[in-house]
Design a protein around this motif. Sequence first.
Motif, PDB file in Angstrom:
ATOM      1  N   HIS A 179       0.676   1.428 -22.220  1.00 12.99           N
ATOM      2  CA  HIS A 179      -0.180   0.558 -21.126  1.00 12.99           C
ATOM      3  C   HIS A 179      -1.212   0.857 -20.738  1.00 12.99           C
ATOM      4  CE1 HIS A 179      -0.671  -1.814 -17.476  1.00 12.99           C
ATOM      5  NE2 HIS A 179      -1.054  -0.557 -16.909  1.00 12.99           N
ATOM      6  N   TYR A 180      -1.496   2.103 -20.288  1.00 15.49           N
ATOM      7  CA  TYR A 180      -2.869   2.676 -19.818  1.00 15.49           C
ATOM      8  C   TYR A 180      -3.938   2.454 -21.147  1.00 15.49           C
ATOM      9  CZ  TYR A 180      -2.053   3.165 -14.893  1.00 15.49           C
ATOM     10  OH  TYR A 180      -1.443   3.244 -13.697  1.00 15.49           O
ATOM     11  N   ARG A 184       0.888  -1.126  -0.252  1.00 16.85           N
ATOM     12  CA  ARG A 184      -0.026   0.018   0.019  1.00 16.85           C
ATOM     13  C   ARG A 184       0.903   1.235   0.033  1.00 16.85           C
ATOM     14  NH1 ARG A 184      -5.897   0.438   1.969  1.00 16.85           N
ATOM     15  NH2 ARG A 184      -6.698  -1.851   1.267  1.00 16.85           N
ATOM     16  N   LEU A 228      -2.477  -8.434  -3.159  1.00 15.51           N
ATOM     17  CA  LEU A 228      -3.605  -8.602  -1.613  1.00 15.51           C
ATOM     18  C   LEU A 228      -3.392 -10.050  -1.100  1.00 15.51           C
ATOM     19  CD1 LEU A 228      -6.896  -7.917  -3.631  1.00 15.51           C
ATOM     20  CD2 LEU A 228      -5.394  -6.216  -2.459  1.00 15.51           C
ATOM     21  N   HIS A 244     -11.377  -1.358 -10.132  1.00 13.99           N
ATOM     22  CA  HIS A 244     -10.738  -1.536  -8.925  1.00 13.99           C
ATOM     23  C   HIS A 244      -9.393  -1.469  -8.841  1.00 13.99           C
ATOM     24  CE1 HIS A 244     -12.580  -2.677  -4.636  1.00 13.99           C
ATOM     25  NE2 HIS A 244     -11.222  -2.276  -4.586  1.00 13.99           N
ATOM     26  N   GLY A 245      -8.678  -0.723  -8.328  1.00 11.74           N
ATOM     27  CA  GLY A 245      -7.116  -0.635  -8.158  1.00 11.74           C
ATOM     28  C   GLY A 245      -6.837  -0.070  -9.595  1.00 11.74           C
ATOM     29  N   SER A 246      -7.251   0.827  -9.839  1.00 10.15           N
ATOM     30  CA  SER A 246      -7.031   1.529 -11.323  1.00 10.15           C
ATOM     31  C   SER A 246      -5.904   2.077 -11.546  1.00 10.15           C
ATOM     32  CB  SER A 246      -8.003   2.713 -11.329  1.00 10.15           C
ATOM     33  OG  SER A 246      -8.092   3.785 -10.581  1.00 10.15           O
ATOM     34  N   GLY A 247      -5.025   2.372 -10.268  1.00 10.02           N
ATOM     35  CA  GLY A 247      -3.732   3.114 -10.606  1.00 10.02           C
ATOM     36  C   GLY A 247      -4.160   4.383 -11.531  1.00 10.02           C
ATOM     37  N   TYR A 303       6.808   2.131 -14.289  1.00 10.55           N
ATOM     38  CA  TYR A 303       6.943   2.315 -16.077  1.00 10.55           C
ATOM     39  C   TYR A 303       8.213   2.887 -16.423  1.00 10.55           C
ATOM     40  CZ  TYR A 303       2.132   1.829 -14.720  1.00 10.55           C
ATOM     41  OH  TYR A 303       0.927   1.350 -14.304  1.00 10.55           O
ATOM     42  N   TRP A 347       2.766   1.700  -3.561  1.00  6.97           N
ATOM     43  CA  TRP A 347       1.969   2.432  -4.548  1.00  6.97           C
ATOM     44  C   TRP A 347       1.444   3.793  -4.380  1.00  6.97           C
ATOM     45  CZ3 TRP A 347       2.733  -0.143  -8.796  1.00  6.97           C
ATOM     46  CH2 TRP A 347       2.722  -1.430  -8.578  1.00  6.97           C
ATOM     47  N   ASP A 369      -8.892   3.427  -6.170  1.00  5.42           N
ATOM     48  CA  ASP A 369      -7.331   3.057  -5.889  1.00  5.42           C
ATOM     49  C   ASP A 369      -7.299   3.335  -4.286  1.00  5.42           C
ATOM     50  OD1 ASP A 369      -4.938   2.475  -7.731  1.00  5.42           O
ATOM     51  OD2 ASP A 369      -4.344   3.221  -5.668  1.00  5.42           O
ATOM     52  N   SER A 370      -6.553   2.540  -3.686  1.00  5.27           N
ATOM     53  CA  SER A 370      -6.320   2.565  -2.209  1.00  5.27           C
ATOM     54  C   SER A 370      -5.160   3.817  -2.026  1.00  5.27           C
ATOM     55  CB  SER A 370      -6.030   1.337  -1.611  1.00  5.27           C
ATOM     56  OG  SER A 370      -4.692   0.762  -2.194  1.00  5.27           O
ATOM     57  N   ASN A 418      -7.433  -5.055 -12.869  1.00  6.13           N
ATOM     58  CA  ASN A 418      -6.082  -5.395 -13.636  1.00  6.13           C
ATOM     59  C   ASN A 418      -4.799  -5.395 -12.748  1.00  6.13           C
ATOM     60  OD1 ASN A 418      -4.535  -6.300 -15.853  1.00  6.13           O
ATOM     61  ND2 ASN A 418      -3.901  -4.429 -15.907  1.00  6.13           N
ATOM     62  N   SER A 419      -4.172  -6.283 -12.470  1.00  6.16           N
ATOM     63  CA  SER A 419      -2.733  -6.182 -11.687  1.00  6.16           C
ATOM     64  C   SER A 419      -3.041  -5.543 -10.224  1.00  6.16           C
ATOM     65  CB  SER A 419      -1.982  -5.327 -12.647  1.00  6.16           C
ATOM     66  OG  SER A 419      -0.678  -5.549 -12.230  1.00  6.16           O
ATOM     67  N   LEU A 420      -4.146  -6.301  -9.857  1.00  2.00           N
ATOM     68  CA  LEU A 420      -4.279  -5.981  -8.504  1.00  2.00           C
ATOM     69  C   LEU A 420      -4.130  -7.147  -7.609  1.00  2.00           C
ATOM     70  CD1 LEU A 420      -5.509  -4.149  -5.935  1.00  2.00           C
ATOM     71  CD2 LEU A 420      -8.005  -5.065  -6.807  1.00  2.00           C
TER      72      LEU A 420
HETATM   73  C1  LIG Z   1       0.029  -2.569 -10.396  1.00  2.00           C
HETATM   74  S1  LIG Z   1      -0.958  -1.095 -10.046  1.00  2.00           S
HETATM   75  C2  LIG Z   1      -2.183  -1.480 -11.318  1.00  2.00           C
HETATM   76  C3  LIG Z   1      -2.794  -0.351 -11.741  1.00  2.00           C
HETATM   77  C4  LIG Z   1      -3.875  -0.495 -13.071  1.00  2.00           C
HETATM   78  N1  LIG Z   1      -4.904  -1.369 -12.685  1.00  2.00           N
HETATM   79  C5  LIG Z   1      -3.024  -0.957 -14.189  1.00  2.00           C
HETATM   80  O1  LIG Z   1      -4.015  -1.790 -14.933  1.00  2.00           O
HETATM   81  O2  LIG Z   1      -2.018  -0.573 -14.602  1.00  2.00           O
HETATM   82  C6  LIG Z   1      -1.923  -1.756  -8.589  1.00  2.00           C
HETATM   83  C7  LIG Z   1      -2.921  -0.557  -7.963  1.00  2.00           C
HETATM   84  O3  LIG Z   1      -3.858  -1.281  -7.023  1.00  2.00           O
HETATM   85  C8  LIG Z   1      -3.881  -0.303  -5.869  1.00  2.00           C
HETATM   86  N2  LIG Z   1      -4.423  -1.004  -4.841  1.00  2.00           N
HETATM   87  C9  LIG Z   1      -3.413  -2.162  -4.116  1.00  2.00           C
HETATM   88  N3  LIG Z   1      -4.432  -2.601  -3.102  1.00  2.00           N
HETATM   89  C10 LIG Z   1      -5.490  -2.184  -3.331  1.00  2.00           C
HETATM   90  C11 LIG Z   1      -6.655  -2.109  -2.762  1.00  2.00           C
HETATM   91  N4  LIG Z   1      -6.932  -3.166  -1.640  1.00  2.00           N
HETATM   92  N5  LIG Z   1      -7.939  -1.604  -3.052  1.00  2.00           N
HETATM   93  C12 LIG Z   1      -7.919  -0.734  -4.021  1.00  2.00           C
HETATM   94  N6  LIG Z   1      -6.490  -0.480  -4.822  1.00  2.00           N
HETATM   95  C13 LIG Z   1      -5.396  -1.281  -4.380  1.00  2.00           C
HETATM   96  C14 LIG Z   1      -2.343   0.346  -5.852  1.00  2.00           C
HETATM   97  O4  LIG Z   1      -2.683   1.394  -5.204  1.00  2.00           O
HETATM   98  C15 LIG Z   1      -2.009   0.682  -7.281  1.00  2.00           C
HETATM   99  O5  LIG Z   1      -2.337   1.764  -7.789  1.00  2.00           O
END
Ligand SMILES: C[S@@+](CC[C@H](N)C(=O)[O-])C[C@H]1O[C@@H](n2cnc3c(N)ncnc32)[C@H](O)[C@@H]1O
Length: 234
Positions: free
Chosen positions: A24-25, A5, A115, A46-49, A15, A8, A68-69, A109-111
Amino acid sequence: MPSWREFWDSAHSIYVSERHKDVHYRDVAEQLAGFMSHPNARVLDHGSGEAIHADLVAAAAREVLLCDSAASVRASIAARFAGNPKIKVIAPEDVERLPGASLDLIFANSLVQYLTPAELDRLLALWRRLLAPNGVLIVADVIPPHVGALSDGIALIRYAGANGFLGAALVGLGRTALSRYRRLRSELGIARYSEAEFLAKLRAAGFSGERLAKNVEHNPARMTFRARPAPLTS
Ligand SMILES: C[S@@+](CC[C@H](N)C(=O)[O-])C[C@H]1O[C@@H](n2cnc3c(N)ncnc32)[C@H](O)[C@@H]1O
């Protein structure tokens, strides 16, 4: 004790260049938009970055919620999309307060690799509650047990070669080997699931799922799953 956490929520060099981030985005946003079944969809990423191309998703949807957290990430996307009424930036606590069956598409994606298995179970239960009966959940870039840094490196070089940032990728890979990301990855680990394990998790949370032929991100050895709420049995 460091955490993903915190990582990020800090300045990082995941990148290898601005071009990498942009490609990427854009790629992720175009694929996310492709998962939408109708233009009236309410979508949660969820976890959009930074989701710098979320406007492409919004153009094809009724509403896009970016969660995003990391507070710094939320601030950056809120500023970027302040003029777009279809895009809302929300914290994980806000997602928990959304009404049941109110979302048509949930995309992560990539979340899940960041966890713990227990955190993933809680999120799957939340997503199950939030999805409309005909809704779809996409969980992408899930890492199988046998896929490691070498596979990621080769996939990045191929992606970079095809998208005009090969030089930056080669420099970036050298940097990554010594980076805070690499240190954290060996200290904290990342979650890995086999295809069967992930399908079992989806089933246990009330979804019927399938692995798609192609991963959303550039490493084809990682996995993308599509899941729908399974009918409740009495
Ligand atoms: C590897 S990045 C992926 C970002 C984006 N999804 C992408 O496709 O590039 C992981 C993201 O998930 C967020 N994240 C991690 N744990 C989370 C949680 N429990 N809830 C929401 N966001 C979370 C991080 O802050 C980070 O921005």
